[in-house]
Design an enzyme around this catalytic site. Structure first.
Site, PDB file in Angstrom:
ATOM      1  N   LYS A 315       0.884  -0.932   0.133  1.00 15.96           N
ATOM      2  CA  LYS A 315      -0.222   0.361  -0.030  1.00 15.96           C
ATOM      3  C   LYS A 315       0.788   1.744   0.287  1.00 15.96           C
ATOM      4  O   LYS A 315       1.601   0.958   0.739  1.00 15.96           O
ATOM      5  CB  LYS A 315      -0.724   0.148   1.075  1.00 15.96           C
ATOM      6  CG  LYS A 315      -2.020   0.017   1.326  1.00 15.96           C
ATOM      7  CD  LYS A 315      -3.379  -0.044   2.340  1.00 15.96           C
ATOM      8  CE  LYS A 315      -4.064   1.235   2.296  1.00 15.96           C
ATOM      9  NZ  LYS A 315      -4.827   1.429   1.268  1.00 15.96           N
ATOM     10  N   VAL A 318       3.719   2.932   2.656  1.00  9.91           N
ATOM     11  CA  VAL A 318       4.501   2.104   3.537  1.00  9.91           C
ATOM     12  C   VAL A 318       6.217   1.246   3.391  1.00  9.91           C
ATOM     13  O   VAL A 318       6.723   0.646   4.311  1.00  9.91           O
ATOM     14  CB  VAL A 318       3.729   0.093   3.675  1.00  9.91           C
ATOM     15  CG1 VAL A 318       2.736  -0.112   3.955  1.00  9.91           C
ATOM     16  CG2 VAL A 318       3.874   0.118   2.238  1.00  9.91           C
ATOM     17  N   THR A 321       9.590   1.780  -2.170  1.00  8.47           N
ATOM     18  CA  THR A 321      10.116   1.723  -2.961  1.00  8.47           C
ATOM     19  C   THR A 321      11.247   1.762  -2.280  1.00  8.47           C
ATOM     20  O   THR A 321      12.361   1.268  -2.976  1.00  8.47           O
ATOM     21  CB  THR A 321       9.516   3.177  -3.407  1.00  8.47           C
ATOM     22  OG1 THR A 321       8.624   3.330  -3.843  1.00  8.47           O
ATOM     23  CG2 THR A 321      11.153   3.532  -4.502  1.00  8.47           C
ATOM     24  N   THR A 322      11.251   2.328  -1.212  1.00  7.27           N
ATOM     25  CA  THR A 322      12.700   2.807  -0.027  1.00  7.27           C
ATOM     26  C   THR A 322      13.201   1.185   0.511  1.00  7.27           C
ATOM     27  O   THR A 322      14.346   0.127   0.025  1.00  7.27           O
ATOM     28  CB  THR A 322      12.230   3.304   1.415  1.00  7.27           C
ATOM     29  OG1 THR A 322      11.637   4.158   1.375  1.00  7.27           O
ATOM     30  CG2 THR A 322      13.710   3.031   1.947  1.00  7.27           C
ATOM     31  N   ASP A 343       5.771   2.319 -11.408  1.00 10.26           N
ATOM     32  CA  ASP A 343       4.600   3.275 -11.073  1.00 10.26           C
ATOM     33  C   ASP A 343       4.394   4.600 -11.512  1.00 10.26           C
ATOM     34  O   ASP A 343       5.287   5.379 -11.828  1.00 10.26           O
ATOM     35  CB  ASP A 343       4.859   2.923  -9.624  1.00 10.26           C
ATOM     36  CG  ASP A 343       3.679   3.528  -8.890  1.00 10.26           C
ATOM     37  OD1 ASP A 343       3.641   4.975  -8.559  1.00 10.26           O
ATOM     38  OD2 ASP A 343       3.924   4.068  -7.207  1.00 10.26           O
TER      39      ASP A 343
END
Ligand SMILES: [Zn+2]
Length: 617
Positions: A315, A318, A321-322, A343
């Site tokens: 989601k 959260v 990407t990191t 994305d």
């Protein structure tokens, strides 16, 4: 809703709503298609059976209007309708949905115009029939929906964000896009703002008890530093507009609660905590990162090995990407890794503090084995669309007799393709890179769009293949007239690509999904649901990463940690049950990644952070 007598809640079932909408119109739509094209009953039935593209968004809006209309009547059932929409990109698509109704009406009108011309020629005049009324109704409905979204008397938009740089940048982009579409956002709620330390008096003249900690202080300063520039009078970096929009935008904040509110009582309490919000003063930078300590767990080393394609999903908010970036950096120590984002709200650039594009590029200060690419799905789709339209025109150019209706219909079918076709075409290309021999990459890591959207993206290849095959079946009937030509070749190629993508996704030795979540009730429940859905699609789950675990040492932080532990334990139990059902296919690794203030940014910090991930099952 039990405990709230004036509140009713509904989860919209888009396919049922669509069927309810379609049933009374099905015959008329078939009539229009039969009149306007060479299609026969069988073809038309086939087209009407396709799950219509973008229709859930449109139907969603129609259902909302239906409920809102019930307000005005004498037997008004509700006075207010509150709609919880999907994450950013999806919301923007929802708001564009009325235009789709207009396009459908346009296609139908094209088909019907052929019939009108024939009737006028034979009878010398034309009288509007039920089919014309249906087209006019669709057109009107689209216009009404568009007007309703812009009518500030009828409704308003509240945007919810987090006090973090990436969320604020996304908000700033979204608000600008909505503004450009004529939709005004009236309220901005900043959620999970770290509260000021409680004022507690010391007892009997002794020292005051400890009510604050280094963690909370660092969080407050980090949030202030994220928010001040977003609301500054001058534009943000990269030309992002400022969120300071004068008095029309009401600013509110909800403090970060130790436990995520769930249930009527907790939600009522939370609603009472929403306060008018002041943009904090600019704070000095943090002297050093503060990382939460994870206790009694073992290092997470090679839980990602074994698959050549890792799809990170989760989601919004959260830290998906990191986590994808940190995992890709780690894999690149001994493998050639391509990290790809599909994305539409690209954030790899923000995470690495560098600009990326369609051509794979190295990360500044990162390993030479790692390449990063941000696919521009919209541009990719535009290229495909261009090829498609050219092929349709080429096919019909060979027809001697007029087939204007068919040509227009075929041309427009591309605009009615399932939404998400752009990302699927982009991702199918990624899947093809895996099959290349010799392969340029050992592992591909993709940063997919947020949960609901990622699932849809994974379901779309099947929908899209239905759509392509329906087109091809119809095209075969035209074979005599137009010849197979480029159009057929293009559709065959697309169908093959999609079949390839589906095959790769269903092969656990090739593709695995990595779910990123947080240790809170709603994300954990969603993770369980996501695993069930992925399994139904035949897609293997490699690991669940619980991100941002832990906090500081003050009473509030300890309460946060307790609530997190409860949720992680619940997740573990749920996954054990799923594993039993899943049988011999193997286990899901559960990984904890520690919370850090500020969140890791840049190759060195990400690599350092990755070493502190812990495997707990
Ligand atoms: Zn604290």
């Amino acid at each position: 809703v039990r405990g709230a007598p004036h509140l009713s809640a509904a989860n919209l079932d888009a396919s049922r709503a669509f069927e309810r909408w379609l049933a009374p119109r099905r015959d008329l739509l078939a009539t229009i298609a039969l009149r306007g094209t060479y299609l026969d009953d069988e073809d038309v039935a086939r087209l009407l059976k396709l799950s219509l593209p973008g229709i859930d968004e449109v139907i969603g809006l129609i259902e909302i209007t239906r409920m809102s209309r019930a307000l005005a009547g004498p037997n008004a059932q509700f006075e207010n309708v509150v709609v919880d929409t999907a994450p950013t990109g999806h919301t923007l698509r929802l708001l564009a949905a009325p235009a789709l109704l207009g396009r459908v009406a346009g296609v139908l009108d094209n088909l019907q115009s052929h019939h009108r011309a024939v009737v006028s020629a034979l009878r010398g005049s034309y009288r509007v029939d039920a089919a014309d009324s249906l087209i006019a109704d669709l057109q009107r409905e689209g216009e009404e929906l568009a007007a309703m979204l812009r009518d500030q008397q009828a409704g308003d938009v509240t945007w919810v964000t987090l006090p973090e740089p990436m969320a604020l940048e996304e908000t700033s982009d979204a608000l600008a896009a909505l503004d450009a579409a004529g939709i005004r956002v009236r309220r901005l709620i900043v959620n999970r703002v770290t509260p000021a330390p409680p004022k507690r008096r010391s007892r009997e003249g002794g020292p005051p008890p400890s009510v604050d900690c280094q963690w909370c202080q660092a969080r407050r300063r980090f949030e202030a530093r994220a928010m001040a520039p977003a609301f500054a009078a001058s534009p943000l970096r990269r030309g992002r507009p400022s969120l300071r929009r004068g008095p029309q935008l009401e600013l509110l904040a909800l403090p970060d609660l130790p436990k995520e509110p769930r249930g009527v009582a907790a939600l009522r309490d939370a609603a009472g905590l929403i306060q008018p919000w002041q943009v904090p003063a600019k704070a000095p930078p943090l002297a050093r990162r503060v990382r939460a300590r994870l206790k009694g767990t073992s290092a997470a080393t090679d839980f990602l090995s074994g698959a050549s394609w890792l799809l990170f999903g989760g989601k919004g908010g959260v830290g998906k990407t990191t986590c994808a970036a940190a995992a890709a950096l780690d894999l690149a120590t001994d493998r050639r890794v391509l990290l790809v984002s599909t994305d539409p709200a690209h954030s790899l650039g923000d995470v690495f503090g560098a600009a990326f594009g369609d051509d794979p590029r190295r990360v500044p200060g990162g390993p030479k084995n790692l390449l990063v690419r941000e696919i521009d799905a919209t541009a990719e789709m535009a290229r495909f669309r261009q090829k498609y339209v050219a092929a349709v025109d080429e096919a019909f150019a060979r027809i001697a007799r007029s087939a204007g209706g068919d040509q227009a219909a075929f041309r427009e079918l591309i605009d009615l393709a399932p939404p998400g076709i752009d990302e699927v075409i982009a991702i199918a290309e990624v899947a093809e890179a895996l099959a290349e021999s010799p392969s340029r990459h050992d592992v591909i890591v993709t940063d997919a769009a947020p949960t609901g959207h990622a699932l849809r993206l994974l379901q779309t290849p099947a929908l899209l293949r239905d759509w392509t095959q329906a087109l091809m079946a119809i095209l075969l009937k035209y074979h005599e007239i137009v010849g197979a030509g480029t159009l057929a070749a293009l559709l065959v190629q697309l169908s093959k690509r999609l079949r390839g993508l589906q095959a790769v996704l269903a092969d656990p030795a090739k593709a695995r999904f990595v779910i990123v979540t947080r240790a809170a009730a709603v994300p954990v429940a969603e993770t369980e649901g996501l695993i069930v859905s992925l399994r139904a699609l035949g897609i293997a789950v490699g690991a669940v990463i619980v991100n941002a675990v832990g906090a500081g040492e003050c009473p509030r932080c300890r309460a946060i940690r307790r609530a997190q532990s409860e949720e992680i334990a619940r997740l573990g139990r749920a996954l054990r049950v799923l594993r039993v059902i899943r049988g011999r296919e193997g286990a899901y690794a559960i990984i904890e990644a520690p919370a850090e203030v500020p969140p890791p940014h840049g190759a060195a910090a990400l690599q350092q952070w990755r070493t502190s991930w812990r495997q707990i099952s």
